[in-house]
Scaffold this motif. Structure first.
Motif, PDB file in Angstrom:
ATOM      1  N   GLY A 165      11.236  10.084 -16.132  1.00  9.94           N
ATOM      2  CA  GLY A 165      11.775   9.691 -14.828  1.00  9.94           C
ATOM      3  C   GLY A 165      10.676   9.307 -13.850  1.00  9.94           C
ATOM      4  N   LEU A 166       9.583  10.053 -13.859  1.00 10.55           N
ATOM      5  CA  LEU A 166       8.453   9.717 -12.997  1.00 10.55           C
ATOM      6  C   LEU A 166       7.861   8.376 -13.404  1.00 10.55           C
ATOM      7  CD1 LEU A 166       6.454  10.374 -10.736  1.00 10.55           C
ATOM      8  CD2 LEU A 166       5.099  11.651 -12.430  1.00 10.55           C
ATOM      9  N   GLY A 167       7.734   8.149 -14.707  1.00 10.42           N
ATOM     10  CA  GLY A 167       7.217   6.864 -15.182  1.00 10.42           C
ATOM     11  C   GLY A 167       8.069   5.699 -14.713  1.00 10.42           C
ATOM     12  N   LEU A 168       9.383   5.850 -14.809  1.00  6.92           N
ATOM     13  CA  LEU A 168      10.292   4.793 -14.360  1.00  6.92           C
ATOM     14  C   LEU A 168      10.154   4.566 -12.859  1.00  6.92           C
ATOM     15  CD1 LEU A 168      12.525   2.775 -15.017  1.00  6.92           C
ATOM     16  CD2 LEU A 168      14.183   4.636 -14.716  1.00  6.92           C
ATOM     17  N   PHE A 169      10.071   5.634 -12.099  1.00 11.77           N
ATOM     18  CA  PHE A 169       9.919   5.546 -10.641  1.00 11.77           C
ATOM     19  C   PHE A 169       8.630   4.806 -10.282  1.00 11.77           C
ATOM     20  CE2 PHE A 169       8.816   7.417  -6.452  1.00 11.77           C
ATOM     21  CZ  PHE A 169       9.963   7.064  -5.746  1.00 11.77           C
ATOM     22  N   ILE A 170       7.544   5.149 -10.952  1.00  8.21           N
ATOM     23  CA  ILE A 170       6.254   4.499 -10.706  1.00  8.21           C
ATOM     24  C   ILE A 170       6.334   3.020 -11.069  1.00  8.21           C
ATOM     25  CG2 ILE A 170       3.863   4.365 -11.543  1.00  8.21           C
ATOM     26  CD1 ILE A 170       3.911   7.472 -11.645  1.00  8.21           C
ATOM     27  N   SER A 181       0.832  -1.199   0.000  1.00  6.16           N
ATOM     28  CA  SER A 181       0.000   0.000   0.000  1.00  6.16           C
ATOM     29  C   SER A 181       0.872   1.257   0.000  1.00  6.16           C
ATOM     30  CB  SER A 181      -0.922  -0.014   1.222  1.00  6.16           C
ATOM     31  OG  SER A 181      -1.670   1.165   1.284  1.00  6.16           O
ATOM     32  N   GLY A 182       1.945   1.225   0.770  1.00  6.10           N
ATOM     33  CA  GLY A 182       2.867   2.363   0.803  1.00  6.10           C
ATOM     34  C   GLY A 182       3.504   2.634  -0.543  1.00  6.10           C
ATOM     35  N   PHE A 183       3.908   1.579  -1.251  1.00  9.33           N
ATOM     36  CA  PHE A 183       4.464   1.749  -2.596  1.00  9.33           C
ATOM     37  C   PHE A 183       3.422   2.335  -3.543  1.00  9.33           C
ATOM     38  CE2 PHE A 183       7.640  -1.947  -1.892  1.00  9.33           C
ATOM     39  CZ  PHE A 183       8.580  -1.082  -1.372  1.00  9.33           C
ATOM     40  N   THR A 184       2.188   1.851  -3.403  1.00 11.16           N
ATOM     41  CA  THR A 184       1.104   2.330  -4.266  1.00 11.16           C
ATOM     42  C   THR A 184       0.810   3.800  -4.012  1.00 11.16           C
ATOM     43  OG1 THR A 184       0.163   0.119  -4.295  1.00 11.16           O
ATOM     44  CG2 THR A 184      -1.304   1.924  -4.902  1.00 11.16           C
ATOM     45  N   TYR A 185       0.647   4.148  -2.751  1.00 12.03           N
ATOM     46  CA  TYR A 185       0.424   5.555  -2.415  1.00 12.03           C
ATOM     47  C   TYR A 185       1.639   6.391  -2.808  1.00 12.03           C
ATOM     48  CZ  TYR A 185      -3.908   5.025   0.288  1.00 12.03           C
ATOM     49  OH  TYR A 185      -5.190   4.806   0.680  1.00 12.03           O
ATOM     50  N   GLY A 186       2.835   5.838  -2.658  1.00 13.77           N
ATOM     51  CA  GLY A 186       4.045   6.561  -3.049  1.00 13.77           C
ATOM     52  C   GLY A 186       4.048   6.909  -4.523  1.00 13.77           C
ATOM     53  N   ALA A 187       3.606   5.962  -5.351  1.00 15.93           N
ATOM     54  CA  ALA A 187       3.512   6.226  -6.793  1.00 15.93           C
ATOM     55  C   ALA A 187       2.493   7.326  -7.070  1.00 15.93           C
ATOM     56  CB  ALA A 187       3.121   4.940  -7.534  1.00 15.93           C
ATOM     57  N   PHE A 188       1.339   7.220  -6.436  1.00 20.14           N
ATOM     58  CA  PHE A 188       0.268   8.189  -6.681  1.00 20.14           C
ATOM     59  C   PHE A 188       0.634   9.574  -6.141  1.00 20.14           C
ATOM     60  CE2 PHE A 188      -4.045   9.993  -5.894  1.00 20.14           C
ATOM     61  CZ  PHE A 188      -4.483   9.982  -7.201  1.00 20.14           C
ATOM     62  N   PHE A 189       1.171   9.637  -4.936  1.00 20.83           N
ATOM     63  CA  PHE A 189       1.521  10.935  -4.353  1.00 20.83           C
ATOM     64  C   PHE A 189       2.726  11.561  -5.049  1.00 20.83           C
ATOM     65  CE2 PHE A 189      -0.582   9.636  -0.105  1.00 20.83           C
ATOM     66  CZ  PHE A 189      -1.818  10.036  -0.586  1.00 20.83           C
ATOM     67  N   SER A 190       3.609  10.739  -5.610  1.00 16.37           N
ATOM     68  CA  SER A 190       4.713  11.291  -6.406  1.00 16.37           C
ATOM     69  C   SER A 190       4.159  11.978  -7.642  1.00 16.37           C
ATOM     70  CB  SER A 190       5.693  10.182  -6.807  1.00 16.37           C
ATOM     71  OG  SER A 190       6.350   9.686  -5.670  1.00 16.37           O
ATOM     72  N   PHE A 191       3.162  11.348  -8.257  1.00 24.44           N
ATOM     73  CA  PHE A 191       2.479  11.989  -9.386  1.00 24.44           C
ATOM     74  C   PHE A 191       1.865  13.313  -8.942  1.00 24.44           C
ATOM     75  CE2 PHE A 191      -1.909  12.581 -10.977  1.00 24.44           C
ATOM     76  CZ  PHE A 191      -1.605  13.103 -12.226  1.00 24.44           C
ATOM     77  N   ILE A 192       1.148  13.310  -7.836  1.00 26.34           N
ATOM     78  CA  ILE A 192       0.500  14.533  -7.348  1.00 26.34           C
ATOM     79  C   ILE A 192       1.544  15.623  -7.080  1.00 26.34           C
ATOM     80  CG2 ILE A 192      -0.833  15.538  -5.442  1.00 26.34           C
ATOM     81  CD1 ILE A 192      -2.530  13.736  -7.244  1.00 26.34           C
TER      82      ILE A 192
END
Length: 186
Positions: free
Chosen positions: A170-175, A20-31
Motif C-alpha cells: 500500500g505504501l508503494g502504491l501511494f508513493i 516538492s510537496g508530493f515528493t516530501y509527502g512520499a518520503f515522509f510517509s515512508f518515515i
C-alpha cells in the motif's frame, strides 16, 4: 500580501511547490510508516531500523551533490522529471514485490532507496527551479512560501498515508501515485 499574490499567480512556481510537496509527502510517509513495517512486521532491531533510516538520509545527501552538475546540462524541470520517475518506479516495484505479502527488508528498502534517489533529485531541482522564477527582491518570501507549500502538502500526504495504509504494498502504491501526480505537474 501582494508578493504572496504574485507567487500564487505564477503557475510554474506553484507547480514546483506542489511537486516538492508530493515528493516530501512520499518520503515522509515512508518515515512515518517505516518503524511499524520494519520493527513490528519485519522484526528488525532498533539499531538496524536506525541504520536503514540513516541510509535514506545519506542517499538524499549524496544525490543532491550530483544535481548541480546535472543542471549544467539539463533544465531543473527535466531533472525533476527524472527524479519523479525514480519515485514512481521505486514505489511501483515496491507495490508489485510486496503484493504477495511475502515482505522482506530487501523488497521494502531496495525499492525505497530508488525512491530516495528520486527525492534527492526533485528536492534539489524543484527548489532551484522555483527560485529561478522569482526576482532577487522577493527571494526570501518566495523561499518561505515554497517551503510552506512543500511541507503543508507533505503533512497532508503523511497524515493520509498514516491513517489508510496498512501494508508495504500500500505504501508503494501511494508513493507511485504521488510520483505520478508530480510528473503531471512539472
Amino acid at each position: 500580501l501582494h508578493t504572496y499574490g504574485s507567487l500564487i499567480k505564477n503557475i510554474d512556481f506553484i507547480d514546483f511547490c506542489i511537486t516538492s510537496g508530493f515528493t516530501y509527502g512520499a518520503f515522509f510517509s515512508f518515515i512515518a510508516l517505516a518503524s511499524i513495517f520494519m520493527i513490528k512486521h519485519l522484526h528488525m532491531s532498533l539499531i538496524a531500523y536506525g541504520v536503514a533510516i540513516a541510509l535514506n538520509g545519506i542517499v538524499v545527501m549524496i544525490t543532491s551533490i550530483f544535481v548541480p552538475k546535472l543542471s549544467e546540462q539539463l533544465t531543473h524541470a527535466k531533472i525533476g522529471k527524472i527524479g519523479l520517475g525514480f519515485i514512481m518506479l521505486g514505489g511501483f516495484f515496491m507495490f508489485i514485490m510486496n503484493l504477495s505479502f511475502n515482505n522482506t527488508v530487501y523488497s521494502f528498502m531496495l525499492h525505497m532507496l530508488v525512491c530516495t534517489v528520486g527525492v534527492g533529485f526533485v528536492r534539489t531541482a524543484a527548489s532551484a527551479g522555483a527560485m529561478q522564477l522569482v526576482t532577487k527582491s522577493i527571494a526570501g518570501t518566495a523561499a518561505s512560501f515554497y517551503n510552506l507549500c512543500s511541507f503543508a502538502l507533505s503533512v497532508i500526504a503523511m497524515s493520509l498515508s498514516s491513517s489508510v495504509i496498512h501494508s508495504i504494498a500500500g505504501l508503494g502504491l501511494f508513493i507511485a501515485i504521488l510520483g505520478s501526480l508530480g510528473l503531471l505537474l512539472i
